[in-house]
Scaffold this motif. Structure first.
Motif, PDB file in Angstrom:
ATOM      1  N   MET A   1     -15.255 -11.154  34.725  1.00 35.30           N
ATOM      2  CA  MET A   1     -15.494 -10.194  33.670  1.00 35.30           C
ATOM      3  C   MET A   1     -14.152  -9.866  33.033  1.00 35.30           C
ATOM      4  N   GLY A   2     -14.044 -10.063  31.713  1.00 37.01           N
ATOM      5  CA  GLY A   2     -12.799  -9.778  31.019  1.00 37.01           C
ATOM      6  C   GLY A   2     -12.918  -8.498  30.224  1.00 37.01           C
ATOM      7  N   SER A   3     -11.768  -7.957  29.783  1.00 38.64           N
ATOM      8  CA  SER A   3     -11.812  -6.757  28.960  1.00 38.64           C
ATOM      9  C   SER A   3     -10.780  -6.850  27.853  1.00 38.64           C
ATOM     10  N   SER A   4     -11.039  -6.140  26.759  1.00 41.80           N
ATOM     11  CA  SER A   4     -10.144  -6.128  25.609  1.00 41.80           C
ATOM     12  C   SER A   4     -10.487  -4.935  24.752  1.00 41.80           C
ATOM     13  N   SER A   5      -9.464  -4.319  24.125  1.00 46.51           N
ATOM     14  CA  SER A   5      -9.755  -3.182  23.246  1.00 46.51           C
ATOM     15  C   SER A   5     -10.241  -3.655  21.887  1.00 46.51           C
ATOM     16  N   ALA A   6      -9.812  -4.850  21.448  1.00 42.75           N
ATOM     17  CA  ALA A   6     -10.335  -5.409  20.202  1.00 42.75           C
ATOM     18  C   ALA A   6     -11.726  -5.964  20.495  1.00 42.75           C
ATOM     19  N   ALA A   7     -12.534  -6.080  19.467  1.00 42.43           N
ATOM     20  CA  ALA A   7     -13.892  -6.598  19.663  1.00 42.43           C
ATOM     21  C   ALA A   7     -13.840  -8.126  19.751  1.00 42.43           C
ATOM     22  N   PRO A   8     -13.888  -8.697  20.942  1.00 46.30           N
ATOM     23  CA  PRO A   8     -13.738 -10.144  21.104  1.00 46.30           C
ATOM     24  C   PRO A   8     -14.905 -10.936  20.523  1.00 46.30           C
TER      25      PRO A   8
END
Length: 141
Positions: free
Chosen positions: A1-8
């Protein structure tokens, strides 16, 4: 599971729009009248490009703009004909009242690519700094 503040998922959306730009019907979708009664909506196709309302209006052909001047759907043709005259549209005037631009702020994006048999679920939450944080998970299609 990955995370990012930008909408990937946005890059997947843009890629999908570009890959299908030759299909005229791919750039538009219609939400049913129930949206007036429910603030939640599901867009089945990845076919959304949000712009300002006026810019979107003028990007449409005159023929497309005339559709917003059409008679009320599901009203008897005979009843409508007695109440209205043929609509006219000045091409230099901005959007008519029936033209609406919705800005969707999704909490979850379900990406399914049938060509690659790939499915990703993107879910948003709030990070410690209060910004929207996106996580993604590969799931079975």
């Amino acid at each position: 599971m990955g995370s990012s503040s930008a909408a990937p998922w946005k890059q997947l959306l843009i890629g999908s729009i570009q890959a299908n730009s030759h299909l005229k019907h791919y750039s538009y979708f219609q939400l049913i009248d129930d949206l007036k009664h429910c603030p939640f909506a599901e867009v089945i196709q990845f076919a959304l490009q949000v712009q300002q309302r006026e810019k979107s209006w003028f990007a449409c052909s005159l023929r497309s703009r005339m559709q917003y001047m059409a008679p009320t759907p599901r009203v008897s043709v005979y009843e409508q004909a007695s109440q209205t005259q043929t609509p006219s549209l000045d091409p230099s005037i901005g959007p008519v009242g029936a033209f609406c631009l919705l800005v969707l702020d999704p909490d979850q994006v379900d990406y399914l690519n049938l060509k690659t048999n790939e499915r990703l679920i993107f879910t948003s939450g709030l990070g410690v700094d209060g910004e929207k944080l996106w996580t993604s998970q590969n799931v079975n299609p």
